[in-house]
Motif scaffolding. Structure first.
Motif, PDB file in Angstrom:
ATOM      1  N   ALA A  60     -16.129  -9.571  -0.228  1.00  0.00           N
ATOM      2  CA  ALA A  60     -14.714  -9.760   0.106  1.00  0.00           C
ATOM      3  C   ALA A  60     -13.853  -9.325  -1.067  1.00  0.00           C
ATOM      4  N   VAL A  61     -12.751  -8.656  -0.762  1.00  0.00           N
ATOM      5  CA  VAL A  61     -11.712  -8.337  -1.738  1.00  0.00           C
ATOM      6  C   VAL A  61     -10.511  -9.218  -1.403  1.00  0.00           C
ATOM      7  N   LEU A  62     -10.073 -10.017  -2.373  1.00  0.00           N
ATOM      8  CA  LEU A  62      -8.957 -10.932  -2.156  1.00  0.00           C
ATOM      9  C   LEU A  62      -7.721 -10.400  -2.863  1.00  0.00           C
ATOM     10  N   GLU A  63      -6.641 -10.258  -2.126  1.00  0.00           N
ATOM     11  CA  GLU A  63      -5.380  -9.753  -2.681  1.00  0.00           C
ATOM     12  C   GLU A  63      -4.264 -10.731  -2.330  1.00  0.00           C
ATOM     13  N   LYS A  64      -3.475 -11.119  -3.329  1.00  0.00           N
ATOM     14  CA  LYS A  64      -2.460 -12.143  -3.090  1.00  0.00           C
ATOM     15  C   LYS A  64      -1.312 -11.648  -2.216  1.00  0.00           C
ATOM     16  N   GLY A  65      -1.110 -10.333  -2.152  1.00  0.00           N
ATOM     17  CA  GLY A  65      -0.079  -9.768  -1.288  1.00  0.00           C
ATOM     18  C   GLY A  65      -0.693  -8.740  -0.354  1.00  0.00           C
ATOM     19  N   LEU A  67      -2.421  -4.883   0.076  1.00  0.00           N
ATOM     20  CA  LEU A  67      -3.241  -3.999  -0.730  1.00  0.00           C
ATOM     21  C   LEU A  67      -2.397  -2.885  -1.356  1.00  0.00           C
ATOM     22  N   GLY A  68      -2.663  -2.622  -2.615  1.00  0.00           N
ATOM     23  CA  GLY A  68      -2.065  -1.473  -3.276  1.00  0.00           C
ATOM     24  C   GLY A  68      -0.646  -1.651  -3.766  1.00  0.00           C
ATOM     25  N   LEU A  69      -0.122  -2.884  -3.785  1.00  0.00           N
ATOM     26  CA  LEU A  69       1.265  -3.079  -4.212  1.00  0.00           C
ATOM     27  C   LEU A  69       1.385  -3.477  -5.685  1.00  0.00           C
ATOM     28  N   GLY A  70       0.280  -3.514  -6.405  1.00  0.00           N
ATOM     29  CA  GLY A  70       0.316  -3.831  -7.826  1.00  0.00           C
ATOM     30  C   GLY A  70       0.374  -2.569  -8.659  1.00  0.00           C
ATOM     31  N   ASN A  71      -0.371  -2.544  -9.765  1.00  0.00           N
ATOM     32  CA  ASN A  71      -0.292  -1.430 -10.699  1.00  0.00           C
ATOM     33  C   ASN A  71      -0.728  -0.105 -10.108  1.00  0.00           C
ATOM     34  N   ALA A 184      -2.267   6.867  -1.713  1.00  0.00           N
ATOM     35  CA  ALA A 184      -3.384   7.416  -0.951  1.00  0.00           C
ATOM     36  C   ALA A 184      -4.724   7.014  -1.551  1.00  0.00           C
ATOM     37  N   VAL A 185      -4.785   6.887  -2.861  1.00  0.00           N
ATOM     38  CA  VAL A 185      -6.026   6.456  -3.509  1.00  0.00           C
ATOM     39  C   VAL A 185      -6.385   5.045  -3.058  1.00  0.00           C
ATOM     40  N   ALA A 186      -5.411   4.134  -3.072  1.00  0.00           N
ATOM     41  CA  ALA A 186      -5.668   2.758  -2.632  1.00  0.00           C
ATOM     42  C   ALA A 186      -6.052   2.729  -1.160  1.00  0.00           C
ATOM     43  N   TRP A 187      -5.322   3.446  -0.328  1.00  0.00           N
ATOM     44  CA  TRP A 187      -5.602   3.430   1.111  1.00  0.00           C
ATOM     45  C   TRP A 187      -6.964   4.063   1.418  1.00  0.00           C
ATOM     46  N   GLY A 188      -7.289   5.140   0.717  1.00  0.00           N
ATOM     47  CA  GLY A 188      -8.571   5.798   0.955  1.00  0.00           C
ATOM     48  C   GLY A 188      -9.745   4.897   0.606  1.00  0.00           C
ATOM     49  N   TYR A 189      -9.673   4.223  -0.536  1.00  0.00           N
ATOM     50  CA  TYR A 189     -10.751   3.311  -0.910  1.00  0.00           C
ATOM     51  C   TYR A 189     -10.799   2.105   0.025  1.00  0.00           C
ATOM     52  N   ALA A 190      -9.630   1.598   0.426  1.00  0.00           N
ATOM     53  CA  ALA A 190      -9.606   0.464   1.351  1.00  0.00           C
ATOM     54  C   ALA A 190     -10.284   0.837   2.661  1.00  0.00           C
ATOM     55  N   GLY A 192     -12.448   3.248   3.163  1.00  0.00           N
ATOM     56  CA  GLY A 192     -13.872   3.492   2.945  1.00  0.00           C
ATOM     57  C   GLY A 192     -14.664   2.209   2.795  1.00  0.00           C
ATOM     58  N   ALA A 193     -14.110   1.223   2.072  1.00  0.00           N
ATOM     59  CA  ALA A 193     -14.808  -0.048   1.910  1.00  0.00           C
ATOM     60  C   ALA A 193     -14.894  -0.795   3.229  1.00  0.00           C
ATOM     61  N   ASP A 194     -13.789  -0.827   3.968  1.00  0.00           N
ATOM     62  CA  ASP A 194     -13.768  -1.516   5.258  1.00  0.00           C
ATOM     63  C   ASP A 194     -14.792  -0.927   6.223  1.00  0.00           C
ATOM     64  N   SER A 195     -14.888   0.380   6.244  1.00  0.00           N
ATOM     65  CA  SER A 195     -15.816   1.023   7.171  1.00  0.00           C
ATOM     66  C   SER A 195     -17.275   0.702   6.844  1.00  0.00           C
ATOM     67  N   ARG A 196     -17.529   0.225   5.631  1.00  0.00           N
ATOM     68  CA  ARG A 196     -18.887  -0.158   5.223  1.00  0.00           C
ATOM     69  C   ARG A 196     -19.082  -1.670   5.259  1.00  0.00           C
ATOM     70  N   GLY A 197     -18.174  -2.374   5.906  1.00  0.00           N
ATOM     71  CA  GLY A 197     -18.371  -3.795   6.153  1.00  0.00           C
ATOM     72  C   GLY A 197     -17.714  -4.740   5.185  1.00  0.00           C
ATOM     73  N   VAL A 198     -16.986  -4.233   4.194  1.00  0.00           N
ATOM     74  CA  VAL A 198     -16.304  -5.099   3.237  1.00  0.00           C
ATOM     75  C   VAL A 198     -15.103  -5.756   3.909  1.00  0.00           C
ATOM     76  N   ASP A 199     -14.912  -7.045   3.679  1.00  0.00           N
ATOM     77  CA  ASP A 199     -13.739  -7.755   4.190  1.00  0.00           C
ATOM     78  C   ASP A 199     -12.594  -7.616   3.194  1.00  0.00           C
ATOM     79  N   LEU A 200     -11.489  -7.029   3.612  1.00  0.00           N
ATOM     80  CA  LEU A 200     -10.294  -6.901   2.789  1.00  0.00           C
ATOM     81  C   LEU A 200      -9.304  -7.970   3.255  1.00  0.00           C
ATOM     82  N   ILE A 201      -9.097  -8.983   2.430  1.00  0.00           N
ATOM     83  CA  ILE A 201      -8.330 -10.148   2.845  1.00  0.00           C
ATOM     84  C   ILE A 201      -7.015 -10.168   2.078  1.00  0.00           C
ATOM     85  N   GLU A 202      -5.938  -9.859   2.783  1.00  0.00           N
ATOM     86  CA  GLU A 202      -4.613  -9.807   2.186  1.00  0.00           C
ATOM     87  C   GLU A 202      -3.930 -11.172   2.267  1.00  0.00           C
ATOM     88  N   ASN A 203      -2.850 -11.319   1.498  1.00  0.00           N
ATOM     89  CA  ASN A 203      -2.088 -12.575   1.465  1.00  0.00           C
ATOM     90  C   ASN A 203      -3.017 -13.762   1.195  1.00  0.00           C
TER      91      ASN A 203
END
Length: 417
Positions: A60-65, A67-71, A184-190, A192-203
């Motif tokens: 799981a990737v945990l993001e407080k807001g 994806l991709g809105l930080g640095n 695009a870098v953030a979206w592309g990795y997101a 790619g990770a999602d398509s391999r089963g990683v849970d991307l959990i925003e907020n």
């Protein structure tokens, strides 16, 4: 969904009604094998390479807001491998090789443009230093060309070559350097990770890190507790704050770095240019805006905005280098939070707590390191051994003094790196 020219044409002719979301928005599970705190470029690339290179799925990737809105979305998009010291040079060389195949790897156009980077020098001493750096780059297997004054003029005829205060003696040309589209870098990795089963959990903000008997057992979040066998802190300028949740104090100061963009202009700057006497750097985006920045604001802060004196300093440097930009209108500015280490080099290592990993301290190098950082941290977490190209990024070098990598020779003052 794979992206290709036929799909774009078909959707354009049918009202763009067939696009599907690029990644899922799952609810967090009660437990994962690996939890990555931070949904920026480094966190997303780590998750992607854990899944792709090592076959791990329960992540799981945990993001407080969002994806991709930080640095990862708050920088000047420069990609380069012109580092000098052993330990840094091979890492950024590896990262640049990953950049060169990234769009094909992700099936997502990250708009990596190898337009070339030219570092200007303005004295005999600077020329000697850049000649030495260029030789180190070539020995590492990267590219470097030392340009004299006329060589720079052929590439960059619009610079002010007549000024007496900061005369242009020449430049170090890094042809494989360039830029990429940060979003695009953030979206592309997101994707790619999602398509391999990683849970991307925003907020999903992490509010605590659970440690029992010297070992990490999970995290507390605004969406409930999550158990985990391994946890990685990959939160850029917030690394010190997040590490404190586990009782750690990192050798990091967080500083603001401002960046600016002008209105769209006709193509004029086809390289990335670095001004050796003003710490000013500039390129032109694909939309025509001039993207530029300079020094840190020189005081610790977690604010994603800068101060007016540093904005004035950056504008002065730009006008000194190329007075023609004085007629361009600045549309907006923003600030990224830079996690600065005492030697200006990053940390990719285990924490003193078993099962807890650190990826932080990127100073000015964070965006260009996105692929290499994720690749190296994934290798460490999956195999237990540091990646050979990142073996120098140890945390204990700041305690022992051995293996410090002071790339700029500016000493142990965080803000000078």
């Amino acid at each position: 969904m794979r992206y290709n020219a036929l799909k774009i044409l078909t959707e354009g002719l049918t009202g763009n009604r067939g696009w599907r979301p690029a990644w899922r928005r799952p609810e967090p599970k009660a437990a994962y094998d690996i939890v990555i705190i931070g949904g920026g470029g480094h966190g997303l690339s780590t998750a992607y390479y854990l899944a792709r290179e090592h076959g791990l799925k329960n992540i799981a990737v945990l993001e407080k807001g969002r994806l991709g809105l930080g640095n990862v979305g708050r920088n000047t998009t420069i990609v380069r491998a012109n580092y000098f010291l052993p330990g840094n040079s091979e890492f950024y060389s590896m990262s640049l090789k990953l950049w060169e195949g990234l769009s094909a790897d992700l099936n997502y156009n990250v708009m990596h443009s190898q337009r070339g980077l030219i570092n200007l020098f303005h004295s005999d001493g600077q020329r000697d230093a850049f000649a030495r750096r260029g030789n180190a780059m070539v020995n590492q297997g990267d590219d470097a060309v030392l340009l004299d004054r006329e060589g720079v003029r052929r590439h960059l005829p619009y610079l002010d070559f007549e000024q007496g205060r900061f005369p242009i003696f020449g430049g170090l040309y890094h042809p494989r350097g360039g830029t990429a589209r940060h979003d695009a870098v953030a979206w592309g990795y997101a994707r790619g990770a999602d398509s391999r089963g990683v849970d991307l959990i925003e907020n999903c903000e992490v509010t605590g890190i659970d440690v029992e008997g010297g070992r990490v057992t999970g995290v507390q979040t605004t969406r409930g507790g999550i158990r985990a066998k391994k946890v990685a802190i990959v939160t850029a300028g917030r690394s010190g704050q997040v590490a404190a949740l586990a009782g750690l104090r990192l050798p990091i100061e967080s500083h603001v770095l401002q960046a600016f963009v002008t209105e769209g202009l006709k193509p004029v700057i086809d390289h990335v240019i670095s001004f050796g006497m003003g710490h000013f750097y500039i390129s032109q985006s694909d939309k025509g805006g001039l993207v530029f920045g300079g020094d840190l604001d020189f005081y610790p802060s977690y604010a994603q905005r800068g101060n007016l004196p540093m904005a004035e300093h950056v504008m002065e440097a730009g006008m000194t280098l190329m007075p023609m930009i004085g007629k361009a209108k600045v549309l907006r500015s923003w600030g990224g939070i830079m996690d600065m280490t005492p030697d200006g080099s990053p940390i990719i290592d285990r924490a003193p707590i078993e099962g807890l990993y650190l990826d932080c301290g990127w100073c000015y190098g964070g965006f260009k390191a996105v692929p290499g950082s994720g690749f190296a941290l994934a290798h460490l977490m999956a195999t237990g051994q540091p990646h050979p190209d990142a073996a120098g990024f140890r945390l204990d070098r700041f305690r022992t003094g051995r293996g410090l990598m002071d790339e700029e020779g500016t000493g142990a003052q965080h803000n000078l790196h």
